[in-house]
Design a protein around this motif. Structure first.
Motif, PDB file in Angstrom:
ATOM      1  N   LEU B  62      36.420  40.685  53.157  1.00 44.20           N
ATOM      2  CA  LEU B  62      37.611  40.334  52.392  1.00 44.20           C
ATOM      3  C   LEU B  62      37.640  38.831  52.231  1.00 44.20           C
ATOM      4  CD1 LEU B  62      40.329  42.143  54.603  1.00 44.20           C
ATOM      5  CD2 LEU B  62      38.724  43.214  53.038  1.00 44.20           C
ATOM      6  N   GLY B  63      37.914  38.368  51.010  1.00 40.09           N
ATOM      7  CA  GLY B  63      38.078  36.930  50.861  1.00 40.09           C
ATOM      8  C   GLY B  63      37.580  36.391  49.546  1.00 40.09           C
ATOM      9  N   VAL B  64      37.364  35.070  49.541  1.00 39.75           N
ATOM     10  CA  VAL B  64      37.008  34.346  48.319  1.00 39.75           C
ATOM     11  C   VAL B  64      35.671  34.835  47.750  1.00 39.75           C
ATOM     12  CG1 VAL B  64      38.284  32.280  48.969  1.00 39.75           C
ATOM     13  CG2 VAL B  64      35.900  32.540  49.706  1.00 39.75           C
ATOM     14  N   LEU B  86      38.252  41.003  46.832  1.00 42.13           N
ATOM     15  CA  LEU B  86      38.366  39.604  46.392  1.00 42.13           C
ATOM     16  C   LEU B  86      39.788  39.082  46.489  1.00 42.13           C
ATOM     17  CD1 LEU B  86      36.164  39.768  43.216  1.00 42.13           C
ATOM     18  CD2 LEU B  86      36.074  37.889  44.856  1.00 42.13           C
ATOM     19  N   THR B  87      39.925  37.913  47.118  1.00 42.07           N
ATOM     20  CA  THR B  87      41.224  37.253  47.132  1.00 42.07           C
ATOM     21  C   THR B  87      41.067  35.801  47.530  1.00 42.07           C
ATOM     22  OG1 THR B  87      43.434  37.225  48.068  1.00 42.07           O
ATOM     23  CG2 THR B  87      41.684  37.928  49.532  1.00 42.07           C
ATOM     24  N   ASP B  88      41.940  34.948  47.031  1.00 45.02           N
ATOM     25  CA  ASP B  88      42.000  33.568  47.495  1.00 45.02           C
ATOM     26  C   ASP B  88      43.121  33.388  48.512  1.00 45.02           C
ATOM     27  OD1 ASP B  88      39.913  32.822  45.884  1.00 45.02           O
ATOM     28  OD2 ASP B  88      41.194  32.273  44.196  1.00 45.02           O
ATOM     29  N   GLU B 215      33.132  45.288  43.881  1.00 44.43           N
ATOM     30  CA  GLU B 215      34.236  44.340  44.056  1.00 44.43           C
ATOM     31  C   GLU B 215      35.569  44.992  43.700  1.00 44.43           C
ATOM     32  OE1 GLU B 215      33.401  40.929  41.670  1.00 44.43           O
ATOM     33  OE2 GLU B 215      31.801  40.214  43.003  1.00 44.43           O
ATOM     34  N   PHE B 216      36.595  44.708  44.518  1.00 49.61           N
ATOM     35  CA  PHE B 216      37.958  45.150  44.212  1.00 49.61           C
ATOM     36  C   PHE B 216      38.897  43.965  44.398  1.00 49.61           C
ATOM     37  CE2 PHE B 216      35.821  48.844  46.137  1.00 49.61           C
ATOM     38  CZ  PHE B 216      35.989  49.792  45.139  1.00 49.61           C
ATOM     39  N   PRO B 217      39.805  43.723  43.433  1.00 49.60           N
ATOM     40  CA  PRO B 217      40.818  42.689  43.678  1.00 49.60           C
ATOM     41  C   PRO B 217      41.759  43.172  44.785  1.00 49.60           C
ATOM     42  CG  PRO B 217      40.687  43.267  41.335  1.00 49.60           C
ATOM     43  CD  PRO B 217      39.914  44.308  42.079  1.00 49.60           C
ATOM     44  N   ILE B 222      46.380  46.758  47.852  1.00 51.78           N
ATOM     45  CA  ILE B 222      47.513  46.704  48.780  1.00 51.78           C
ATOM     46  C   ILE B 222      48.848  46.410  48.087  1.00 51.78           C
ATOM     47  CG2 ILE B 222      46.016  46.014  50.695  1.00 51.78           C
ATOM     48  CD1 ILE B 222      47.281  43.189  50.438  1.00 51.78           C
ATOM     49  N   GLY B 223      48.858  46.457  46.753  1.00 56.12           N
ATOM     50  CA  GLY B 223      50.122  46.222  46.038  1.00 56.12           C
ATOM     51  C   GLY B 223      50.728  44.884  46.408  1.00 56.12           C
TER      52      GLY B 223
END
Lengths: 392, 263
Positions: B62-64, B86-88, B215-217, B222-223
């Motif tokens: 999980l992450g950038v 994917l997340t920042d 890849e998943f945003p 998780i809403g």
């Protein structure tokens, strides 16, 4: 005190390397630090190469890493170069073993051998089941390899080889040797032969008393009516240009390798200078010490840019032998100067193996001389630049 | 057998870290990142299990966007494919475990392996929370009886024993060894003494380039769930004053009594 800028930030090549190139470099760097360094000092003191580590080296996939197929990694030449750099950050002896295996044994079998020879030898060499060596130099034929005396005479289904090869990296532990010999039945044309350890008349006495590359076995090869099956001749080889093309491959790796040794010297004296206190201040605060560091850092950036530029050219199949001569000559001389300066910067402790610097310094004396001496590369460059040969 | 391993991108523990001027976190400029060392051990155990029982090893991170590098490293060690959420955003263990739960429910592996903690924040909560969310049995701090110098380790034997849809796990407890048996699917967190992880090999690095990473945003999974823990501030420990060398014991006693005032 103002901010300290790491050399990597001045060099700033991270964005010029792909993710897999960086991963290859960092993997080998960790392996050297965690697995090879702990063995190295004792091996160096004893003057032996720790052969028990060969399977582990092979598992990393460093043997013939830039060869496609035959259980090799098939990496590009920049990755291959970075691997050489990290191996030699450890020790030139280890890098020499890997260079010889890939560039001087696997490359000629791939390039001048037939499919049967490739299938028979390349996977075993890639997996480290075979260690190889390269027999070109002779006691009376160093810079002038065309003066070699070793002969191959056809006799039925085999060739009979006679002669002595000298200064052969890995010969005492080798399972196979690529031997270059003059074929007396073919107007003395030079051809390569794959000679196996158990062929009659093949022996490899050690060369003792080395001050340099102590953690790398160096020996002679004696060929005494050594009978080699005709099927072991590298049929596509012919003339001095064949072994010389192998050396071009190896010299490319040397250009990268010595950069690693020089980086290790630089990092060592940088850390030392910041910690060592004399006259109540770190010796890195003295102008003389800083002058050395400034020169070293500049040279390292030069060396790395040259390796990377020529590496990209090699990947584009646009790198010429004379460029490789320039790379070898420049980077080895620069590394040798860095190692020697670093030795003096460490003061008295610098002559012991408490620090890696004097080992690198002694190793680089061999590297300066092998694979074309510094002087011969100077003359090769002079010939290329003027069109006039000063030596032949 | 399908094994899913979570891999966290963490600051290289061998590099000096810098705290951002406002104390909100660590400086990422010029920082080097690696796979959390505890997770590397989890990857190694998963590869050994796969090589013993067949199946596949899926890597989840999980992450950038650059987390893909750590997934590739695990793929270069020999794992089969990757999933990248994917997340920042900075995730606390509640959000991290929630996102992992969603991926795991979709993948339905037999075993989930992960480091017992990540060396960046050392919270050690994600594994526990994830097991709870999944409703699975959990063995934390998996270790093994044999030493890391043993023949068993050299021949890359698995420390986790899987048979009849159960897994047995050895844990080190105060003054002894405890052996647990869990029904599959199960979640296991790994201790340092479980194995010595392999290096990525050069052929492995080349093969990893061709392996799939889905890849998943994060927010698709998780809403709008919100973190329950917030890091308010990071600061360096205060610099220690220089020490001094005393000439004899009476002087030491005098300093302890009158300067340090500890006796």
């Amino acid at each position: 005190m103002s901010a300290q800028i790491p050399l990597d930030d001045i060099l700033a090549i991270e964005h010029l390397l792909s993710e897999d190139e960086k991963l290859a470099r960092d993997t080998i760097r960790s392996w050297i630090k965690e697995r090879y360094r702990p063995l190295l000092n004792q091996a160096h003191r004893d003057g032996i190469f720790p052969v028990e580590i060969i399977p582990e080296i092979a598992e990393l996939g460093v043997f013939g890493a830039n060869i496609e197929g035959y259980d090799c990694a098939g990496m590009n030449n920049v990755s291959y170069g970075l691997v050489m750099q990290e191996l030699e950050r450890g020790d030139s002896g280890l890098r020499s073993l890997v260079s010889v295996q890939g560039a001087l044994v696997m490359y000629p079998i791939l390039t001048f051998g037939d499919e049967e020879q490739r299938q028979k030898y390349l996977p075993k060499l890639a997996k480290g089941e075979f260690v190889g060596c390269f027999g070109l130099t002779e006691p009376m034929a160093g810079s002038d390899p065309g003066a070699m005396k070793t002969t191959a005479k056809k006799d039925g289904d085999s060739y009979v080889l006679d002669g002595v090869k000298a200064w052969i990296t890995s010969s005492p532990i080798a399972d196979i040797a690529i031997i270059w010999a003059k074929c007396v039945d073919e107007d003395n044309i030079i051809r390569g032969f794959i000679v196996e350890r158990d062929f009659n008349g093949f022996t490899t006495p050690d060369i003792e008393g080395k001050f340099s590359l102590r953690a790398s076995p160096t020996g002679e090869i004696h060929l005494n009516e050594c009978r080699v099956p005709a099927a072991n001749m590298l049929a596509a080889s012919g003339g001095l240009k064949s072994p010389l093309s192998c050396l071009t491959q190896a010299r490319y790796g040397i250009g990268w390798g010595v950069t690693g040794a020089a980086m290790d010297c630089y990092q060592t004296v940088l850390d030392y200078g910041l910690e060592r206190i004399q006259f109540n201040q770190p010796i890195a605060s003295f102008q003389l010490y800083q002058s050395y560091l400034a020169e070293m850092a500049t040279q390292l950036v030069n060396m790395q840019l040259l390796t990377l530029h020529y590496g990209r050219l090699k990947d584009a199949q646009a790198l010429s032998p004379i460029q490789v001569s320039m790379l070898k000559r420049h980077n080895v001389a620069a590394a040798r100067k860095i190692a020697s300066d670093a030795r003096s910067m460490l003061g008295g402790i610098g002559i012991t193996d408490a620090y890696p610097v004097m080992r690198h310094m002694m190793n680089l004396e061999s590297v300066y001389t092998y694979e074309g001496t510094h002087e011969i590369h100077t003359l090769a460059l002079g010939r290329a630049l003027t069109g006039i040969s000063a030596f032949d | 057998m399908k094994i899913l391993v979570t891999v966290k991108r963490v600051e290289d523990p061998e590099i000096k870290i810098k705290i951002k001027a406002d104390g909100s976190g660590l400086e990422s400029e010029q920082m080097k990142y690696v796979v959390n060392p505890f997770d590397e051990i989890a990857v190694e155990e998963a590869l050994r299990l796969r090589d013993t029982h067949e199946g596949e090893v899926v890597i989840l991170s999980l992450g950038v966007a650059d987390c893909a590098q750590q997934i590739r490293t695990a793929l270069a060690m020999g794992a089969d494919r990757g999933v990248h959420v994917l997340t920042d955003e900075t995730l606390d263990p509640t959000l991290a475990s929630l996102a992992m739960q969603k991926v795991i429910e979709d993948e339905s592996p037999d075993i989930v392996l992960m480091g017992k903690q990540a060396v960046d924040d050392d919270m050690g909560q994600t594994g526990v929370m994830l097991a709870e969310r999944l409703g699975w049995g959990q063995a934390s701090f998996a270790s093994k009886e044999a030493s890391l110098e043993s023949e068993e380790e050299k021949s890359k034997q698995t420390a986790l024993n899987v048979s009849d849809n159960k897994v047995t796990v050895v844990r080190e407890v105060d003054g002894g060894i405890e052996t647990l048996c869990l029904n599959l699917p199960a979640l296991i967190t790994t201790e340092l003494r479980l194995n010595i992880p392999r290096y990525a090999s050069l052929p492995g690095i080349m093969k990893a380039k061709k392996k799939e990473i889905k890849e998943f945003p994060l927010r698709d999974l998780i809403g709008d769930a919100q973190p329950l823990v917030e890091v308010l501030k990071m600061e360096k420990p205060a610099a220690r004053a220089a020490g001094m060398i005393v000439s004899d014991v009476p002087q030491l006693m005098e300093k302890l009594r009158n300067e340090a005032k500890v006796i």
